[in-house]
Enzyme design. Sequence first.
Site, mmCIF file in Angstrom:
data_model
loop_
_atom_site.group_PDB
_atom_site.id
_atom_site.type_symbol
_atom_site.label_atom_id
_atom_site.label_comp_id
_atom_site.label_asym_id
_atom_site.label_seq_id
_atom_site.Cartn_x
_atom_site.Cartn_y
_atom_site.Cartn_z
ATOM 1 N N GLY A 131 0.810 -1.220 0.000
ATOM 2 C CA GLY A 131 0.000 0.000 0.000
ATOM 3 C C GLY A 131 0.838 1.262 0.000
ATOM 4 O O GLY A 131 0.475 2.260 0.624
ATOM 5 N N CYS B 120 -0.752 1.037 -9.407
ATOM 6 C CA CYS B 120 -0.661 0.389 -8.094
ATOM 7 C C CYS B 120 -2.022 -0.155 -7.684
ATOM 8 O O CYS B 120 -2.981 0.596 -7.543
ATOM 9 C CB CYS B 120 -0.158 1.352 -7.021
ATOM 10 S SG CYS B 120 -0.014 0.483 -5.437
ATOM 11 N N ASN C 198 3.036 -3.974 -14.053
ATOM 12 C CA ASN C 198 2.873 -3.942 -12.603
ATOM 13 C C ASN C 198 2.193 -5.257 -12.207
ATOM 14 O O ASN C 198 2.024 -6.159 -13.031
ATOM 15 C CB ASN C 198 2.043 -2.725 -12.190
ATOM 16 C CG ASN C 198 2.382 -2.267 -10.773
ATOM 17 O OD1 ASN C 198 2.506 -3.100 -9.862
ATOM 18 N ND2 ASN C 198 2.530 -0.980 -10.579
HETATM 19 C C1 LIG Z 1 6.603 -5.756 -2.329
HETATM 20 C C2 LIG Z 1 6.384 -5.045 -3.642
HETATM 21 C C3 LIG Z 1 6.260 -3.647 -3.667
HETATM 22 C C4 LIG Z 1 6.054 -2.983 -4.863
HETATM 23 N N1 LIG Z 1 5.976 -1.609 -4.867
HETATM 24 C C5 LIG Z 1 5.843 -0.949 -6.048
HETATM 25 C C6 LIG Z 1 5.852 0.489 -6.095
HETATM 26 O O1 LIG Z 1 6.009 1.165 -5.073
HETATM 27 N N2 LIG Z 1 5.709 1.097 -7.311
HETATM 28 C C7 LIG Z 1 5.569 0.377 -8.461
HETATM 29 O O2 LIG Z 1 5.449 0.969 -9.539
HETATM 30 N N3 LIG Z 1 5.576 -0.966 -8.450
HETATM 31 C C8 LIG Z 1 5.702 -1.646 -7.281
HETATM 32 N N4 LIG Z 1 5.730 -3.030 -7.287
HETATM 33 C C9 LIG Z 1 5.607 -3.769 -8.550
HETATM 34 C C10 LIG Z 1 6.989 -4.147 -9.105
HETATM 35 O O3 LIG Z 1 7.771 -2.996 -9.370
HETATM 36 C C11 LIG Z 1 6.862 -4.980 -10.389
HETATM 37 O O4 LIG Z 1 6.172 -4.227 -11.372
HETATM 38 C C12 LIG Z 1 6.103 -6.277 -10.185
HETATM 39 O O5 LIG Z 1 6.407 -6.822 -8.930
HETATM 40 C C13 LIG Z 1 6.402 -7.313 -11.269
HETATM 41 O O6 LIG Z 1 7.758 -7.696 -11.281
HETATM 42 P P1 LIG Z 1 8.348 -9.002 -10.513
HETATM 43 O O7 LIG Z 1 7.417 -10.133 -10.839
HETATM 44 O O8 LIG Z 1 9.718 -9.189 -11.032
HETATM 45 O O9 LIG Z 1 8.309 -8.668 -9.059
HETATM 46 C C14 LIG Z 1 5.937 -3.722 -6.082
HETATM 47 C C15 LIG Z 1 6.073 -5.112 -6.044
HETATM 48 C C16 LIG Z 1 6.301 -5.786 -4.857
HETATM 49 C C17 LIG Z 1 6.442 -7.275 -4.874
#
Ligand SMILES: Cc1cc2nc3c(=O)[nH]c(=O)nc-3n(C[C@H](O)[C@H](O)[C@H](O)COP(=O)(O)O)c2cc1C
Lengths: 316, 260
Positions: free
Chosen positions: A73, A131, A193
């Site tokens: 969040g 988000c 995302n």
């Molecule tokens: C714990 C967590 C926090 C995240 N916080 C953000 C954020 O603050 N802003 C954002 O654009 N994406 C956020 N994301 C999404 C990631 O940047 C990414 O787009 C998404 O996790 C897919 O990539 P992955 O499968 O390699 O984790 C977050 C993801 C995770 C797991």
Amino acid sequence: MNNNLNLNFLGIDLNNPLLTASGCFGYGLEYKDYFNPNELGAVVLKGITLEPRNGNKGIRIAETPSGMLNCVGLENPGINEFKKLLPSIKKEISIPLVANINGSVLDDYVQLAKKIELIKEIDIVELNISCPNVKDGGMAFGSNPKMARHVTHEVRKVLSKPLIVKLSPNVTNIVEISKIVEEEGADAIALINTLLGISIDIKSKKPLLGNVMGGLSGPAIKPIALRMIYQVSQQVSIPILGMGGISSTNDAIEFFMAGATCISLGSSLFSNPTLPLEIKQGLEKYLNDNGIDCISSLIGLAHPDNGVSYRERIKL
Amino acid sequence: MFLEDVIVLENINISNNYFLLKVLTKKLCTNAKAGQFFMIKSNDNSRILRRPISLHNIDGNILEFYYEALGSGTYEISNLRPNDVINIHGSLGNGFSTTPINKNIVVIGGGIGIAPMKYLIKSLLPNNNITFIAGASDSHSIKIVERFNFPNVHNIITTLDGSTGITGNVIDALNPILEKNNIDLIYTCGPFKMMEAVARLSHKHNILCEISLEERMACGIKACVGCSIITKNGMKKVCYDGPVFNSLDIIEENIGGTNE
Ligand SMILES: Cc1cc2nc3c(=O)[nH]c(=O)nc-3n(C[C@H](O)[C@H](O)[C@H](O)COP(=O)(O)O)c2cc1C
Ligand SMILES: Cc1cc2nc3c(=O)[nH]c(=O)nc-3n(C[C@H](O)[C@H](O)[C@H](O)COP(=O)(O)OP(=O)(O)OC[C@H]3O[C@@H](n4cnc5c(N)ncnc54)[C@H](O)[C@@H]3O)c2cc1C
Ligand code: FES
């Protein structure tokens, strides 16, 4: 061949196309005991908002098969405290820094963009309109074409720094939204995302996560990310920052071949903090073994025309 | 902090679902402190998160974990056999304060919360006077304490079903001690409700109390903000600012933990 990983992204020369995914790499220094962050191409920092946010209450993390749900969040100290962190980050990180900006209403995004525009330590802005973990705003901007147009337009007006718009995969037509943000002046698109999901605690018979819904990330979402990058890159003329479940060199290569110019490493860092080094070496070896001079020649290779037209359109 | 492939030496079934895992380390134990924890990686890639498990004991370069097989990850750990290799990340978190000298200390472990107390007692014992209260539902869940053979520690065991030790809970054992003695410090780990009761009693007697919290974790190094909680001093990350907190800093209503 030592430098075959470097490339130009949004007018900036990067050592390599490996970035971090916002929210998975803290404010840049958390992993420095495991590898030197300057080994990356650029660092994408944890999402920020105008005002400090405590994030969601209750359980924020749930493991799922080959993935995880989070409903953090957007807990963050707000732009003013964030600014104070930058000098110490800059002391140790000399590669470009990307700020990930978030808001609940249009004006939040615009005010934040104006403030970021004045911060010299920030090289690139990632506009997060995807988000899933905030009550209002966030993903609403990224899943509604009109709102996506509006917010990109207004942010572009106040921002001269390179602008990446990060899109939500929770839409029926990702190409439509991508074209809209391109039209409104986005310099690149970040895909993807997290996907909305829930998990149920069968003991309490209630959703496990404090916020009920959370965002799914990790290897489970990789095929969806690849599909979206593959579709969008054939229809736009700006580069794509690809992410979603990358956990190995082969995954990374797939993302480039689908059409990503750079990639972000996210959830996989949690269990494998040295993944960036592994992928960097893996990519160098792959290029050398295959007699490929430069990483950018992989971009879009899986397209029907082997990516020729896309690479031309993004001027590579 | 290290990431290390370690070799399993023993994985002993203590009772029911409770196990004692011993691994041979190279650097992992360097600077490790009582109350800290390690994150154990699954050998099955479909489980993408490491499991946080407390430091139970260090014996030379042998690191010990005491754990309960509850879900898929801890079941996998319970199936490890000698010579298997696992990857461990740690040591992580702040740990208990282990610098007190010449103090009267009560250490209270409840259920699986007994895990971090062995090394805590070991660290405090040379310089302090220690009472150890171990509480659980029945004799199986407390069997591990038979391996705590410390001289000069006053051991009290409580079980809810009375199958061993005093019939009752740790509070029943703690109350008379606080009435009769001058206790300087209390350390506790266990179900949240138990720690809450221990903390309230400590506050009543003006005794400093350290409690060890649990939260779901992804990174273990304050990078994901998954384990954040509200405290009287603002948002804190259980993996980094904790898992050990001064009981006065914890705002009960807002703990989002699995122990509620
Ligand atoms: C714990 C967590 C926090 C995240 N916080 C953000 C954020 O603050 N802003 C954002 O654009 N994406 C956020 N994301 C999404 C990631 O940047 C990414 O787009 C998404 O996790 C897919 O990539 P992955 O499968 O390699 O984790 C977050 C993801 C995770 C797991
Ligand atoms: C700092 C700390 C120290 C701990 N020390 C010990 C110990 O010494 N011995 C021991 O038996 N247990 C300990 N635990 C609890 C242990 O981490 C969980 O029992 C374990 O993660 C459950 O994993 P699973 O795959 O068996 O269960 P599942 O329910 O299948 O796990 C699913 C997900 O939820 C997480 N999870 C589930 N329960 C918990 C919990 N109680 N706390 C944190 N995450 C949880 C898992 O890590 C995993 O990501 C500790 C927890 C923390 C936070
Ligand atoms: S587990 Fe990631 S911040 Fe604590």
